[in-house]
Design a protein around this motif. Sequence first.
Motif, mmCIF file in Angstrom:
data_model
loop_
_atom_site.group_PDB
_atom_site.id
_atom_site.type_symbol
_atom_site.label_atom_id
_atom_site.label_comp_id
_atom_site.label_asym_id
_atom_site.label_seq_id
_atom_site.Cartn_x
_atom_site.Cartn_y
_atom_site.Cartn_z
ATOM 1 N N ASN A 1 -19.463 41.994 -2.521
ATOM 2 C CA ASN A 1 -19.480 43.346 -1.974
ATOM 3 C C ASN A 1 -20.611 44.134 -2.622
ATOM 4 O OD1 ASN A 1 -19.000 45.806 -0.823
ATOM 5 N ND2 ASN A 1 -17.036 46.147 -1.832
ATOM 6 N N LEU A 2 -21.776 44.115 -1.956
ATOM 7 C CA LEU A 2 -22.958 44.821 -2.449
ATOM 8 C C LEU A 2 -23.262 46.070 -1.635
ATOM 9 C CD1 LEU A 2 -23.278 41.926 -3.665
ATOM 10 C CD2 LEU A 2 -25.734 42.120 -3.255
ATOM 11 N N ALA A 3 -22.617 46.223 -0.487
ATOM 12 C CA ALA A 3 -22.960 47.318 0.421
ATOM 13 C C ALA A 3 -22.670 48.657 -0.239
ATOM 14 C CB ALA A 3 -22.162 47.191 1.718
ATOM 15 N N ALA A 4 -23.653 49.552 -0.220
ATOM 16 C CA ALA A 4 -23.467 50.839 -0.905
ATOM 17 C C ALA A 4 -24.521 51.845 -0.466
ATOM 18 C CB ALA A 4 -23.547 50.662 -2.418
ATOM 19 N N ILE A 5 -24.143 53.098 -0.548
ATOM 20 C CA ILE A 5 -25.095 54.208 -0.566
ATOM 21 C C ILE A 5 -25.318 54.501 -2.045
ATOM 22 C CG2 ILE A 5 -25.423 56.671 -0.139
ATOM 23 C CD1 ILE A 5 -25.730 55.148 2.371
ATOM 24 N N GLU B 1 -17.853 57.599 1.962
ATOM 25 C CA GLU B 1 -17.662 56.958 3.262
ATOM 26 C C GLU B 1 -18.108 55.497 3.238
ATOM 27 O OE1 GLU B 1 -19.845 59.452 5.871
ATOM 28 O OE2 GLU B 1 -18.283 60.986 6.010
ATOM 29 N N THR B 2 -19.184 55.214 2.505
ATOM 30 C CA THR B 2 -19.666 53.835 2.447
ATOM 31 C C THR B 2 -19.061 53.066 1.281
ATOM 32 O OG1 THR B 2 -21.759 54.388 3.524
ATOM 33 C CG2 THR B 2 -21.710 52.382 2.209
ATOM 34 N N ASN B 3 -19.110 53.629 0.086
ATOM 35 C CA ASN B 3 -18.723 52.870 -1.097
ATOM 36 C C ASN B 3 -17.216 52.652 -1.182
ATOM 37 O OD1 ASN B 3 -21.439 53.123 -1.542
ATOM 38 N ND2 ASN B 3 -21.260 54.601 -3.196
ATOM 39 N N VAL B 4 -16.430 53.670 -0.878
ATOM 40 C CA VAL B 4 -14.975 53.521 -0.961
ATOM 41 C C VAL B 4 -14.434 52.845 0.294
ATOM 42 C CG1 VAL B 4 -12.781 54.702 -1.270
ATOM 43 C CG2 VAL B 4 -14.814 55.530 -2.473
ATOM 44 N N ALA B 5 -14.854 53.312 1.464
ATOM 45 C CA ALA B 5 -14.385 52.675 2.702
ATOM 46 C C ALA B 5 -14.840 51.219 2.756
ATOM 47 C CB ALA B 5 -14.895 53.438 3.920
ATOM 48 N N GLY B 6 -16.025 50.941 2.229
ATOM 49 C CA GLY B 6 -16.497 49.556 2.187
ATOM 50 C C GLY B 6 -15.587 48.677 1.350
ATOM 51 N N ALA B 7 -15.100 49.204 0.223
ATOM 52 C CA ALA B 7 -14.172 48.447 -0.604
ATOM 53 C C ALA B 7 -12.849 48.221 0.118
ATOM 54 C CB ALA B 7 -13.943 49.176 -1.926
ATOM 55 N N VAL B 8 -12.365 49.255 0.801
ATOM 56 C CA VAL B 8 -11.122 49.127 1.563
ATOM 57 C C VAL B 8 -11.264 48.031 2.611
ATOM 58 C CG1 VAL B 8 -9.618 50.281 3.228
ATOM 59 C CG2 VAL B 8 -10.371 51.495 1.171
ATOM 60 N N ASN B 9 -12.363 48.032 3.339
ATOM 61 C CA ASN B 9 -12.530 47.057 4.415
ATOM 62 C C ASN B 9 -12.839 45.662 3.894
ATOM 63 O OD1 ASN B 9 -11.980 48.698 6.705
ATOM 64 N ND2 ASN B 9 -13.951 49.719 6.398
ATOM 65 N N ALA B 10 -13.476 45.557 2.745
ATOM 66 C CA ALA B 10 -13.670 44.241 2.127
ATOM 67 C C ALA B 10 -12.319 43.637 1.764
ATOM 68 C CB ALA B 10 -14.555 44.368 0.889
ATOM 69 N N CYS B 11 -11.432 44.462 1.188
ATOM 70 C CA CYS B 11 -10.097 43.975 0.828
ATOM 71 C C CYS B 11 -9.272 43.651 2.071
ATOM 72 C CB CYS B 11 -9.385 45.019 -0.026
ATOM 73 S SG CYS B 11 -10.124 45.270 -1.653
ATOM 74 N N LYS C 1 -18.024 54.892 -6.873
ATOM 75 C CA LYS C 1 -17.985 53.526 -7.400
ATOM 76 C C LYS C 1 -16.714 53.292 -8.216
ATOM 77 C CE LYS C 1 -21.724 51.215 -6.160
ATOM 78 N NZ LYS C 1 -21.664 49.896 -5.485
ATOM 79 N N ALA C 2 -16.306 54.282 -9.001
ATOM 80 C CA ALA C 2 -15.073 54.144 -9.770
ATOM 81 C C ALA C 2 -13.864 53.992 -8.835
ATOM 82 C CB ALA C 2 -14.896 55.344 -10.689
ATOM 83 N N LEU C 3 -13.842 54.764 -7.758
ATOM 84 C CA LEU C 3 -12.756 54.648 -6.789
ATOM 85 C C LEU C 3 -12.777 53.286 -6.097
ATOM 86 C CD1 LEU C 3 -12.808 58.204 -5.172
ATOM 87 C CD2 LEU C 3 -10.945 57.203 -6.514
ATOM 88 N N ALA C 4 -13.973 52.796 -5.793
ATOM 89 C CA ALA C 4 -14.086 51.489 -5.147
ATOM 90 C C ALA C 4 -13.575 50.384 -6.077
ATOM 91 C CB ALA C 4 -15.536 51.223 -4.751
ATOM 92 N N GLU C 5 -13.836 50.515 -7.366
ATOM 93 C CA GLU C 5 -13.279 49.549 -8.323
ATOM 94 C C GLU C 5 -11.758 49.568 -8.254
ATOM 95 O OE1 GLU C 5 -14.592 49.893 -12.316
ATOM 96 O OE2 GLU C 5 -16.736 49.835 -11.847
ATOM 97 N N ALA C 6 -11.170 50.775 -8.244
ATOM 98 C CA ALA C 6 -9.715 50.901 -8.230
ATOM 99 C C ALA C 6 -9.113 50.307 -6.959
ATOM 100 C CB ALA C 6 -9.323 52.369 -8.368
ATOM 101 N N VAL C 7 -9.781 50.506 -5.828
ATOM 102 C CA VAL C 7 -9.296 49.941 -4.561
ATOM 103 C C VAL C 7 -9.201 48.424 -4.650
ATOM 104 C CG1 VAL C 7 -9.956 49.522 -2.160
ATOM 105 C CG2 VAL C 7 -10.049 51.846 -3.083
#
Length: 336
Positions: free
Chosen positions: A84-88, A101-111, A154-160
């Motif tokens: 998961n490298l996709a990011a703003i 919208e990109t970093n957190v939602a991207g983590a949600v959709n990766a999971c 990024k911290a939120l994406a880690e938590a997701v």
Amino acid sequence: MTGVDMPGVDMPGDDTIGGALVLGGAGFIGGHLLADLASRGVRPLISVDIADPERPVAGVDYRHGDVRRPFAEVVPESVERIYNLAAIHRTPGHPDHAYYETNVAGAVNACRYATLRGVPRILFTSSISVYGPREEPCGESAPLRPESAYGRSKALAEAVQEAWVEADPGRRRLAILRPAVVFGRGERGNFDRLLRQLRRRAFVFPGRRDTVKGCGYVGELVRAMAFCGTRDEPVYRANFAYPEPATIEAIARTVALEAGLSPPRLTIPTGAVMTAAFVLELLGGLGLRTGINRDRVRKLLVSTDARPDRLLADGYRFETDLAAGVRAWLDSLRTG
């Protein structure tokens, strides 16, 4: 020729990947990672990105997709690993909501994809921005104190993604790599700007020379990613930066030396630099784009001294240092 570096590192267990999905594969780091995975014969090797790659890698199946939305229809196959490298990530440069919208939602959709397809492992490129600006050295045990929208996202994406592991810790594995500044061919960021300014003899130190900036060469980052891919902890966290802290003076002098240019010598008082940056911002509003503004100057005044304590403790051996990494980067620019 792929036009990107292929380290071809032999990391135990990492070259047994049965298939990989790289989210954000058209980007700077994604291109180098895909080249390395392709050189190992990883198949299928799928990239999902909203952009087209500038230098496509042979053997990669490039697909258009937006990680801000579920993308399972874009990738009906299953793979063994998601990167998961996709990011703003450019800061400044985007409204705050864009990072989430990109970093957190991207983590949600990766999971979501990993759960649907039964993918057991995710490697996530986070950022040392999760620690926030601080002058003291910063290892992985430091508390997270992000101050920017990018760092908070990024911290939120880690938590997701950690929550995804907690739902099935016996099977799922997550590696979180927190890079400092990464340089190499295709970066188009801090190091590229530094090189351009050195060539024009336009670089000056803004107020101080001793600001520590953690950094590392992209080829070394790809090696570290391969190393993290061999770990078997449910959640593995590691910083990525050279172990020897480098000041902006050391970085500028190293780039100048390796490029055969004159090293910068002039230090301008902070107030004068900020005033000049403000003027350039106003000119930017009139169409003159310089890439210089007060926020970027402020970043040069605050240290980001991230230390790769976990990598070193677990036996990772850096093959390059700052000088060798800069040399490899400049060689890649010369060879095309």
